[in-house]
Every structure is written in C-alpha cells, then in structure tokens.
Design a protein around this motif. Structure first.
Motif, short mmCIF file in Angstrom:
data_model
loop_
_atom_site.label_atom_id
_atom_site.label_comp_id
_atom_site.label_asym_id
_atom_site.label_seq_id
_atom_site.Cartn_x
_atom_site.Cartn_y
_atom_site.Cartn_z
N ALA A 15 33.41 19.00 34.96
CA ALA A 15 32.60 18.65 36.13
C ALA A 15 33.32 17.70 37.09
N LYS A 16 34.49 17.20 36.68
CA LYS A 16 35.22 16.28 37.57
C LYS A 16 35.55 16.98 38.88
N GLY A 17 35.28 16.30 39.99
CA GLY A 17 35.58 16.89 41.29
C GLY A 17 34.49 17.84 41.78
N THR A 18 33.43 18.00 40.99
CA THR A 18 32.30 18.80 41.44
C THR A 18 31.12 17.85 41.71
N THR A 19 30.02 18.41 42.23
CA THR A 19 28.83 17.57 42.46
C THR A 19 27.83 17.74 41.32
N ILE A 20 28.22 18.43 40.26
CA ILE A 20 27.30 18.65 39.13
C ILE A 20 27.39 17.47 38.16
N ALA A 21 26.24 16.89 37.86
CA ALA A 21 26.20 15.77 36.91
C ALA A 21 25.89 16.29 35.51
N ILE A 22 26.42 15.60 34.53
CA ILE A 22 26.19 15.99 33.14
C ILE A 22 25.26 14.98 32.47
N GLY A 23 24.33 15.51 31.70
CA GLY A 23 23.37 14.66 31.01
C GLY A 23 23.29 14.99 29.53
N ALA A 24 22.84 13.99 28.75
CA ALA A 24 22.56 14.21 27.33
C ALA A 24 21.06 14.49 27.18
N GLN A 25 20.68 14.85 25.97
CA GLN A 25 19.26 15.18 25.73
C GLN A 25 18.54 14.13 24.90
N ASN A 26 19.28 13.09 24.51
CA ASN A 26 18.70 12.04 23.68
C ASN A 26 19.68 10.88 23.65
N VAL A 27 19.18 9.70 23.30
CA VAL A 27 20.03 8.52 23.12
C VAL A 27 19.31 7.62 22.12
N HIS A 28 20.06 6.91 21.30
CA HIS A 28 19.41 5.92 20.44
C HIS A 28 19.23 4.64 21.23
N PHE A 29 18.23 3.82 20.83
CA PHE A 29 17.96 2.60 21.61
C PHE A 29 18.86 1.44 21.23
N GLU A 30 19.50 1.49 20.06
CA GLU A 30 20.45 0.42 19.71
C GLU A 30 21.84 0.79 20.21
N ASP A 31 22.70 -0.25 20.35
CA ASP A 31 24.06 0.00 20.84
C ASP A 31 24.97 0.55 19.75
N ASN A 32 24.84 0.00 18.56
CA ASN A 32 25.66 0.36 17.40
C ASN A 32 24.81 0.11 16.16
N GLY A 33 25.29 0.55 15.01
CA GLY A 33 24.60 0.15 13.78
C GLY A 33 24.50 1.27 12.78
N ALA A 34 23.80 0.97 11.70
CA ALA A 34 23.67 1.91 10.59
C ALA A 34 22.52 2.87 10.89
N TYR A 35 22.78 3.80 11.79
CA TYR A 35 21.78 4.80 12.19
C TYR A 35 22.45 6.18 12.09
N THR A 36 22.60 6.62 10.86
CA THR A 36 23.34 7.85 10.59
C THR A 36 22.86 9.01 11.48
N GLY A 37 23.82 9.61 12.14
CA GLY A 37 23.50 10.79 12.94
C GLY A 37 23.11 10.49 14.37
N GLU A 38 23.03 9.23 14.73
CA GLU A 38 22.56 8.89 16.08
C GLU A 38 23.72 8.62 17.05
N ILE A 39 23.42 8.66 18.33
CA ILE A 39 24.40 8.46 19.41
C ILE A 39 23.82 7.40 20.35
N SER A 40 24.64 6.41 20.72
CA SER A 40 24.12 5.32 21.56
C SER A 40 24.49 5.48 23.03
N GLY A 41 23.84 4.64 23.84
CA GLY A 41 24.13 4.63 25.27
C GLY A 41 25.57 4.26 25.57
N ILE A 42 26.12 3.35 24.78
CA ILE A 42 27.54 2.97 24.97
C ILE A 42 28.43 4.20 24.86
N MET A 43 28.13 5.01 23.85
CA MET A 43 28.96 6.20 23.60
C MET A 43 28.83 7.23 24.72
#
Ligand SMILES: O=C(CO)COP(=O)(O)O
Length: 250
Positions: free
Chosen positions: A53-81
C-alpha cells in the motif's frame, strides 16, 4: 465535511499470496478522489499489505488489538506491534468478537484507549441482535454500546473515531437494513455522541453502515445524510466488487 470511508473487513479470509494478488488488482482502482479506502485484513497479511500500500491512498487496518502493550497474553497482538507495522486503522468490538470471544463493552473501551495510545484509528462496531430489534431495543442497545466505547475519550479523540453501525441480523445474511432504517439509527447514534460531547464533535464523527452492503446498494446508503460509509464483509473479498463499492461511495 466528513470524508466517506469504505472499509473492507476480510474477517478470517485470505493467505498472504491471496492478499497481495487482491491488492495488485485493486491498486489505482479502489483509489477514488474524495473517498477513503481501508482494508482490514488478518494479522498474518498485514506486513505484506502495508508494504504493497506504500505510495497508494489505501489504508490498511487490523481487525482486533489487545488493550495491553505487552505481557503474558498468549496469542494476542498489541497496539505497539500494529503501529510498528504501519497499520493505520483497527476494528474494535465487532459483533463476532463480542459474541465468540466474549468482548464486553468494558473491553471494547479499553481497546479504544489502547488504539489512541498508539496512534491507531479505531473503527468501533455497535449494533443490535435480531431479538433486540424485535423488542424495539435497537436504539437503547446502540446507546449503551456507544457510550461505553467513548468513555474517557477527549472530544478531540472522539472526533477521530469511526463508528460502524452493524445490525447483527444483517451481517452475512443478505438481509440488509433499509437505508431509511439505517439512517434513523445512525442519526440517533450521532445524537448520543452530541450528548456526550457537543454538536461539533458529533458532526465530525464518521459513522458507517455495515451488514450485507453490496455494490448494488452502497449508493443508497451513501445518499443518506448521516451515513458516511460502509464496513463490508463478503463483498470486500473480490477485487471487482470492492472497486465498485469504493466507486459507489463517491
Ligand atoms: O460484518 C460485516 C463487516 O464488518 C458485514 O459483513 P457482510 O458485509 O458480509 O454482511
């Protein structure tokens, strides 16, 4: 003036090669002046899509995010990532996550705050179940979900939220809400936001309709004064129909 926003929600569809092939097909075509185009894709495809999408006007989004930044949350993805990848949007509180993954209004609110903390723009989903609609609880349900999602946000943050009104009975069923019914609920949601903040903030918030939006009905929704776009599942999976959805939002 609110810029229309068409967001594809691919849900749990597409491998990396399928995602990049799709992107090559829509590049340049799902880019229309005056319309914002977003693709919310599975986590595994995000690095390749952000790169494509670089150089295009299309934005990319995720479908979920965990509310913590890091931690023992197996299988989760954070906003930092997600931010680190170059993702811009994140869907929060989709009815499938509320139903199958026990996401409460409180969790949704925590995720909205996590999104803002890391510079991601939330697309917050609200909407009623069929039995709630039949019990004439639609507006009540949307009010509770909207107020909970916005709790603790500044007016400046609130203005950046995209709300997606998705009646659950209309998702993946082919039974879409009439444009007049969708407009009625979406105008009500805007009023709820005005009650939390003020009219200027509420008028800045973009509110999408979602639920069996197709190329042949998208312009009907877009013709309503409070409807600012669509969050689209099934019809966002094929390049040709995705391009038609974006064109239909002009
Ligand atoms: O859930 C949806 C988008 O988030 C809507 O899905 P459909 O467009 O397949 O009905």
């Amino acid at each position: 003036m609110r810029k229309p926003i068409i967001a594809g929600n691919w849900k749990m569809f597409k491998t990396v090669s399928e995602a990049t092939a799709f992107f090559a097909d829509v590049k340049g075509k799902a880019e229309v002046d005056g319309v914002e185009t977003v693709i919310c894709a599975p986590f595994t495809t995000l690095p390749a899509l952000v790169e494509a999408a670089k150089g295009t006007t299309i934005a990319i989004g995720a479908q979920n995010v965990h509310f913590e930044d890091n931690g023992a949350y197996t299988g989760e993805i954070s906003g930092i990532m997600l931010k680190d990848l170059g993702v811009k949007y994140v869907i929060i509180g989709h009815s499938e996550r509320r139903a199958y993954f026990a996401e409460s209004d409180e969790i949704v609110n925590k995720k909205v705050h996590a999104a803002f903390k890391h510079g991601l723009s939330p697309i917050v989903c609200v909407g009623e179940k069929l039995e709630e609609r039949e019990a004439e609880q639609t507006k009540n349900v949307c009010q509770v979900q909207t107020e909970a999602a916005f709790q603790g946000l500044s007016a400046a943050q609130a203005a950046e939220v995209v709300v997606a009104y998705e009646p659950i009975w209309a998702i993946g069923t082919g039974k879409s809400s009439t444009s007049a019914d969708a407009e009625d609920v979406i105008a009500f949601i805007r009023g709820v936001i005005a009650g939390l903040y003020d009219a200027a903030t509420a008028n800045a918030v973009r509110i999408q309709y979602g639920g069996s939006v197709k190329p042949n009905n998208v312009s009907e929704y877009m013709g309503q004064s409070n409807i600012d776009g669509a969050l689209v599942g099934g019809a966002s999976l094929e390049p040709a129909s995705f391009i038609q959805l974006v064109e239909g939002a002009k």
